[in-house]
Design an enzyme around this catalytic site. Structure first.
Site, PDB file in Angstrom:
ATOM      1  N   SER A 225       0.827  -1.192   0.000  1.00  0.00           N
ATOM      2  CA  SER A 225       0.000   0.000   0.000  1.00  0.00           C
ATOM      3  C   SER A 225       0.865   1.248   0.000  1.00  0.00           C
ATOM      4  O   SER A 225       2.022   1.198   0.433  1.00  0.00           O
ATOM      5  CB  SER A 225      -0.857  -0.045   1.274  1.00  0.00           C
ATOM      6  N   GLU A 305      -7.574  -2.944  -7.639  1.00  0.00           N
ATOM      7  CA  GLU A 305      -8.413  -2.759  -6.447  1.00  0.00           C
ATOM      8  C   GLU A 305      -7.965  -1.551  -5.629  1.00  0.00           C
ATOM      9  O   GLU A 305      -7.479  -1.699  -4.509  1.00  0.00           O
ATOM     10  CB  GLU A 305      -8.331  -4.011  -5.564  1.00  0.00           C
ATOM     11  N   CYS A 380      -5.212   8.972  26.494  1.00  0.00           N
ATOM     12  CA  CYS A 380      -4.271   8.872  27.596  1.00  0.00           C
ATOM     13  C   CYS A 380      -3.016   8.127  27.206  1.00  0.00           C
ATOM     14  O   CYS A 380      -2.711   7.091  27.789  1.00  0.00           O
ATOM     15  CB  CYS A 380      -4.951   8.221  28.786  1.00  0.00           C
TER      16      CYS A 380
END
Ligand code: LLP
Length: 453
Positions: A225, A305, A380
């Site tokens: 990616s 895709e 946190c």
């Protein structure tokens, strides 16, 4: 990436608003505030609260049609994992794209949106029996088989059905591509697909061919990616077509489809220079044509895709600034921590992948000098960073609005309820500036609804 004090590398706001990083519909009004398709972000913030994901509908539709046109004669399946909701699934259908889903949940969403199952490809390295049975029942267009266990299960589930499910075999081609580089090591050491080099992809092909209820139509490969160059695709296509040739030689069968997955990168910060769909289409076509000709194979139909490249740049996240804390650090470094009302629960990519983002003040102009800031969330933990290094005007103050660019992909879809924070809404802004909620903000009651006490 920038981590030191010094002259701002992106001095002008115009550069921060460079097309490519922001959606096409974003503009700065005369008073310095940002507007999406003419609607001020401040007004959208008032209407829907913050944080909110603001989606430029015309921009995402234009990206879809650019992919469809660039790949005419091939197939474009939008990777729903990047971001999916009912409206998005309908736009995908209207713009003539197919849909890649990788869980039963994504599949069910597509069904509820009325998406034609024949235009769906079902992925997943660990599909359950229930997910496979549902995909078969819906008669999805393609299932991408990912393991020997899955082939056995599909054999059982299709036995006696009288129907043949089209499948592709997912091949691990030995290329691991990420951001600018691809590394040809450790690629076998991951969970997806069947290794080509070890011969297990060929074994999987033989196993699928032996199942009467399955029709093998092609080979699938997804190499990674946020890829910026085509050399990794080139290696991938080369190995996939090699495999196709061996299948032809062994089984006398020329598989008609090649799916090269997704992965095209987008611009997150100035200087990122992604390819257009037209450029990648030209490149991929010529690679596949050359490889097919080299093996005297009939030209297989190509599928891609894209996920990130379709939705990523079309969305921005609008936050409100809460606390502002200037810190004097060792070595004379001064960094101002600007806390916003979301954080790693609505964008985990900075914490998880060290991702870079661009942000800008959204509600006003400022003449104040740029100062090095770190935009952080309200969770946190200190790793709760949204934008690691941003040059914001030194007078940034509580109540200001900040826009973070290119948050359409893998932000809302990977959002969590960490620290019991409701996930933000997704607001669509149409070409005429009108706006509507696609996904409403969660409430604390939503979160408590599953807690049975
Ligand atoms: N096809 C398959 C089989 C995939 O696994 C993926 C992404 C895609 C297509 C779409 O890839 P894209 O065009 O969006 O790069 N969460 C990470 C990205 C994970 C991608 C997973 N698979 C991130 O936020 O960068």
């Amino acid at each position: 990436m920038l981590h030191e004090a010094g002259a701002p590398p992106v001095p002008s706001d115009l550069a921060a608003l460079a097309p490519g990083v922001w959606s096409a519909g974003l503009s700065r009004d005369a008073d310095g505030s940002l507007a999406l398709r003419g609607t001020p972000l401040a007004a959208l913030g008032r209407a829907y609260g913050t944080p909110a994901l603001l989606l430029d509908e015309a921009d995402v539709r234009a990206r879809m049609s650019a992919w469809r046109e660039a790949f005419a004669g091939a197939d474009v399946y939008y990777a729903g994992k990047a971001f999916l909701c009912l409206a998005m699934a309908r736009w995908v259908a209207e713009e003539g794209l197919g849909l890649d889903v990788c869980t039963g949940g994504e599949l069910e969403l597509a069904v509820r949106a009325g998406f034609d199952p024949a235009r769906i490809t079902m992925h997943g390295n660990n599909k359950s029996d229930a997910e496979l049975a549902r995909a078969l029942e819906l008669e999805v267009g393609r299932i991408v088989v990912d393991s020997s266990d899955e082939i056995e299960r599909l054999a059982m589930l299709t036995a006696g059905s009288g129907r043949r499910q089209r499948v592709l075999v997912r091949a691990t081609v030995g290329v691991e591509a990420h951001t600018h580089e691809f590394v040809a090591t450790a690629h076998e050491d991951q969970k997806f697909g069947f290794s080509v080099s070890s011969g297990s992809a060929e074994q999987a092909v033989a196993a699928v061919l032996a199942v009467p209820g399955l029709e093998l139509v092609g080979i699938h490969s997804h190499i990674g990616s946020q890829i910026f160059d085509t050399s990794a695709f080139e290696v991938s296509a080369h190995r996939v077509l090699d495999l196709l040739a061996r299948i032809r030689d062994v089984h006398g069968l020329a598989l008609p489809e090649v799916d090269l997955g997704g992965g095209l990168g987008i611009a997150y910060v100035a200087g990122d220079d992604p390819m257009t769909p037209a450029q990648i289409a030209t490149r991929l076509r010529s690679i596949v044509e050359r490889e097919a000709a080299g093996h005297s194979l009939p030209l297989p139909r190509l599928t891609v895709e894209p996920g990130r490249a379709v939705i990523g740049p079309a969305v921005l996240t609008l936050y409100e600034v809460g606390t502002v804390k200037p810190l004097d650090l060792d070595g004379g470094l001064r960094r101002t921590y600007v806390s916003v009302d979301g954080g790693m629960s609505d964008n985990v990519r900075t914490a998880l992948y060290d991702a870079d983002y661009t942000c800008t003040l959204a509600n006003r102009a400022s003449d104040a000098a740029p100062t090095l800031t770190r935009v952080v969330g309200k969770h946190c933990e200190s790793g709760d960073i949204v934008v690691r290094d941003a040059w914001l005007p030194a007078d940034v103050r509580p109540g200001d609005l900040l826009a973070v660019a290119a948050t359409g992909a893998y932000c809302r879809s990977m959002a969590s309820n960490y620290n019991f924070l409701p996930r933000p809404p997704v607001v669509s802004v149409a070409a005429d500036g009108s706006h509507r909620l696609l996904v409403r903000r969660e409430t604390t009651d939503d979160l408590l609804a599953t807690d049975l006490g």
